[in-house]
Design a protein around this motif. Structure first.
Motif, PDB file in Angstrom:
ATOM      1  N   LYS A  34       0.829  -1.200   0.000  1.00  0.00           N
ATOM      2  CA  LYS A  34       0.000   0.000   0.000  1.00  0.00           C
ATOM      3  C   LYS A  34       0.867   1.255   0.000  1.00  0.00           C
ATOM      4  CE  LYS A  34      -4.107  -1.912   2.269  1.00  0.00           C
ATOM      5  NZ  LYS A  34      -5.010  -1.820   3.449  1.00  0.00           N
ATOM      6  N   LEU A  35       1.994   1.174   0.699  1.00  0.00           N
ATOM      7  CA  LEU A  35       2.962   2.261   0.712  1.00  0.00           C
ATOM      8  C   LEU A  35       4.247   1.755   0.080  1.00  0.00           C
ATOM      9  CD1 LEU A  35       2.379   3.758   4.276  1.00  0.00           C
ATOM     10  CD2 LEU A  35       1.676   4.742   2.077  1.00  0.00           C
ATOM     11  N   ARG A  36       4.780   2.509  -0.863  1.00  0.00           N
ATOM     12  CA  ARG A  36       5.956   2.057  -1.616  1.00  0.00           C
ATOM     13  C   ARG A  36       7.161   2.904  -1.249  1.00  0.00           C
ATOM     14  NH1 ARG A  36       5.062  -1.740  -5.689  1.00  0.00           N
ATOM     15  NH2 ARG A  36       6.980  -2.184  -6.812  1.00  0.00           N
ATOM     16  N   GLY A  37       8.294   2.246  -1.049  1.00  0.00           N
ATOM     17  CA  GLY A  37       9.531   2.954  -0.776  1.00  0.00           C
ATOM     18  C   GLY A  37      10.167   3.424  -2.076  1.00  0.00           C
ATOM     19  N   GLU A 171       8.277   7.059   1.706  1.00  0.00           N
ATOM     20  CA  GLU A 171       7.145   6.233   1.304  1.00  0.00           C
ATOM     21  C   GLU A 171       6.133   7.082   0.555  1.00  0.00           C
ATOM     22  OE1 GLU A 171       6.571   2.557   4.428  1.00  0.00           O
ATOM     23  OE2 GLU A 171       5.765   4.508   5.003  1.00  0.00           O
ATOM     24  N   ILE A 172       5.558   6.501  -0.499  1.00  0.00           N
ATOM     25  CA  ILE A 172       4.483   7.175  -1.216  1.00  0.00           C
ATOM     26  C   ILE A 172       3.315   6.192  -1.369  1.00  0.00           C
ATOM     27  CG2 ILE A 172       5.992   8.778  -2.450  1.00  0.00           C
ATOM     28  CD1 ILE A 172       5.812   6.960  -4.901  1.00  0.00           C
ATOM     29  N   VAL A 176       0.007   6.956  -6.097  1.00  0.00           N
ATOM     30  CA  VAL A 176       1.037   7.900  -6.538  1.00  0.00           C
ATOM     31  C   VAL A 176       2.182   7.146  -7.210  1.00  0.00           C
ATOM     32  CG1 VAL A 176       2.723   9.618  -5.776  1.00  0.00           C
ATOM     33  CG2 VAL A 176       0.443   9.575  -4.748  1.00  0.00           C
ATOM     34  N   TYR A 177       2.570   6.029  -6.605  1.00  0.00           N
ATOM     35  CA  TYR A 177       3.642   5.220  -7.184  1.00  0.00           C
ATOM     36  C   TYR A 177       3.287   4.763  -8.585  1.00  0.00           C
ATOM     37  CZ  TYR A 177       6.535   1.188  -8.229  1.00  0.00           C
ATOM     38  OH  TYR A 177       7.371   0.301  -8.872  1.00  0.00           O
ATOM     39  N   ARG A 183       4.581   6.761 -15.995  1.00  0.00           N
ATOM     40  CA  ARG A 183       5.367   7.755 -16.728  1.00  0.00           C
ATOM     41  C   ARG A 183       6.787   7.256 -16.985  1.00  0.00           C
ATOM     42  NH1 ARG A 183       2.661  11.426 -13.128  1.00  0.00           N
ATOM     43  NH2 ARG A 183       4.503  11.458 -11.768  1.00  0.00           N
ATOM     44  N   ALA A 184       7.376   6.593 -15.981  1.00  0.00           N
ATOM     45  CA  ALA A 184       8.773   6.165 -16.101  1.00  0.00           C
ATOM     46  C   ALA A 184       8.965   5.091 -17.160  1.00  0.00           C
ATOM     47  CB  ALA A 184       9.282   5.661 -14.751  1.00  0.00           C
ATOM     48  N   ILE A 185       8.086   4.094 -17.191  1.00  0.00           N
ATOM     49  CA  ILE A 185       8.308   2.987 -18.127  1.00  0.00           C
ATOM     50  C   ILE A 185       8.019   3.405 -19.564  1.00  0.00           C
ATOM     51  CG2 ILE A 185       7.936   1.214 -16.392  1.00  0.00           C
ATOM     52  CD1 ILE A 185       5.166   0.746 -17.511  1.00  0.00           C
TER      53      ILE A 185
END
Length: 210
Positions: A34-37, A171-172, A176-177, A183-185
Motif C-alpha cells: 500500500k505504501l511504496r519505498g 514512502e508514497i 502515486v507510485y 510515466r517512467a516505463i
C-alpha cells in the motif's frame, strides 16, 4: 502461471514484484504494498560523513562485473526471500539486459553491492549487501548518481527500512507510485553506458549543503 523473465517484467510494469517466504521455500508470490519505498533522485544528498569516507578511497566501483556475486551476497544472510527460482530468473533477466549490478571492491574482494531491474526509465532496486563498513552506502551513492546520469526518473526501493530512510528514501501511496511508474516505463534510460565517475564527481553532484 509459469514464472518466466517476461512474466516478471510484466509484473514490474504493473507495480508488483516477486518474493519467496525463505531460501528453502520453492513458492514465489507477488507483493503490492500500500505504501511504496522510493528514493527521490533529485532529492538525494550525500552526507558529510559519507563524503569523507568516499574521498578516503580504498575501493573500486564496477558495473555488471559480478552480477551473480552481488545476487549471492544479498542472499547470504540468515533470512532471505531469494530462493533458487528467483535466483535463476534474475540471472536470466541480467543476461537479457534487464537486471544490473553495481559492485564495490576492496582489497580485490567484493565488499558490497546492489542489484535491480530496469524497465524504461524505472529502476527497481531489489537488494544490497555489505561485507565492509560503509560499502552499501558507497554503492547507493554511486547508484543514485548513475541513475540520474543515465536518465532514470524512478528509483523504487519496494519497502522503506530505517537504513534506507537514513539515506533519503521515503514512502508514497500506491496510487502515486503507479502514476510515477506509468510515466517512467514510457521513457527510455541507460544504466550500462555512463562511465563510472570519480568519487569527487559523485560528491559534487550530490553533496548535502546544510
Amino acid at each position: 502461471m509459469e514464472l518466466t523473465p517476461q512474466v516478471l517484467l510484466h509484473g514490474y510494469a504493473i507495480g508488483v514484484f516477486p518474493m519467496a517466504e525463505s531460501r528453502d521455500n520453492p513458492e514465489v508470490f507477488w507483493v503490492d504494498p500500500k505504501l511504496r519505498g522510493v528514493i527521490p533522485l533529485n532529492g538525494f544528498h550525500i552526507s558529510r560523513s559519507l563524503a569523507r569516507r568516499m574521498r578516503r578511497g580504498g575501493y573500486e566501483i564496477t558495473i555488471d562485473r559480478d552480477f551473480v556475486g552481488v545476487l549471492d551476497g544479498c542472499a547470504d544472510r540468515a533470512e532471505t526471500w531469494i530462493n533458487d527460482v528467483i535466483r535463476t530468473l534474475y540471472i536470466q533477466l541480467h543476461e537479457m539486459g534487464h537486471a544490473h549490478s553495481l559492485e564495490v571492491w576492496m582489497d580485490g574482494e567484493l565488499a558490497g553491492g546492489v542489484y535491480g531491474v530496469t524497465l524504461g526509465a524505472a529502476f527497481f532496486g531489489e537488494s544490497m549487501f555489505s561485507r565492509r563498513t560503509d560499502a552499501s552506502k558507497i554503492a547507493l551513492a554511486f547508484l543514485v548518481d548513475r541513475l540520474r546520469q543515465g536518465g532514470f526518473t524512478l528509483f523504487d526501493t519496494q519497502f522503506l527500512t530505517p537504513h534506507l530512510a537514513s539515506l533519503g528514501a521515503v514512502e508514497i501511496p500506491r496510487a502515486v507510485y503507479r502514476r510515477q511508474l506509468e510515466r517512467a516505463i514510457a521513457q527510455s534510460a541507460d544504466f550500462a553506458s555512463p562511465p563510472v565517475p570519480s568519487a569527487e564527481e559523485v560528491i559534487q553532484r550530490n553533496t548535502q549543503t546544510s
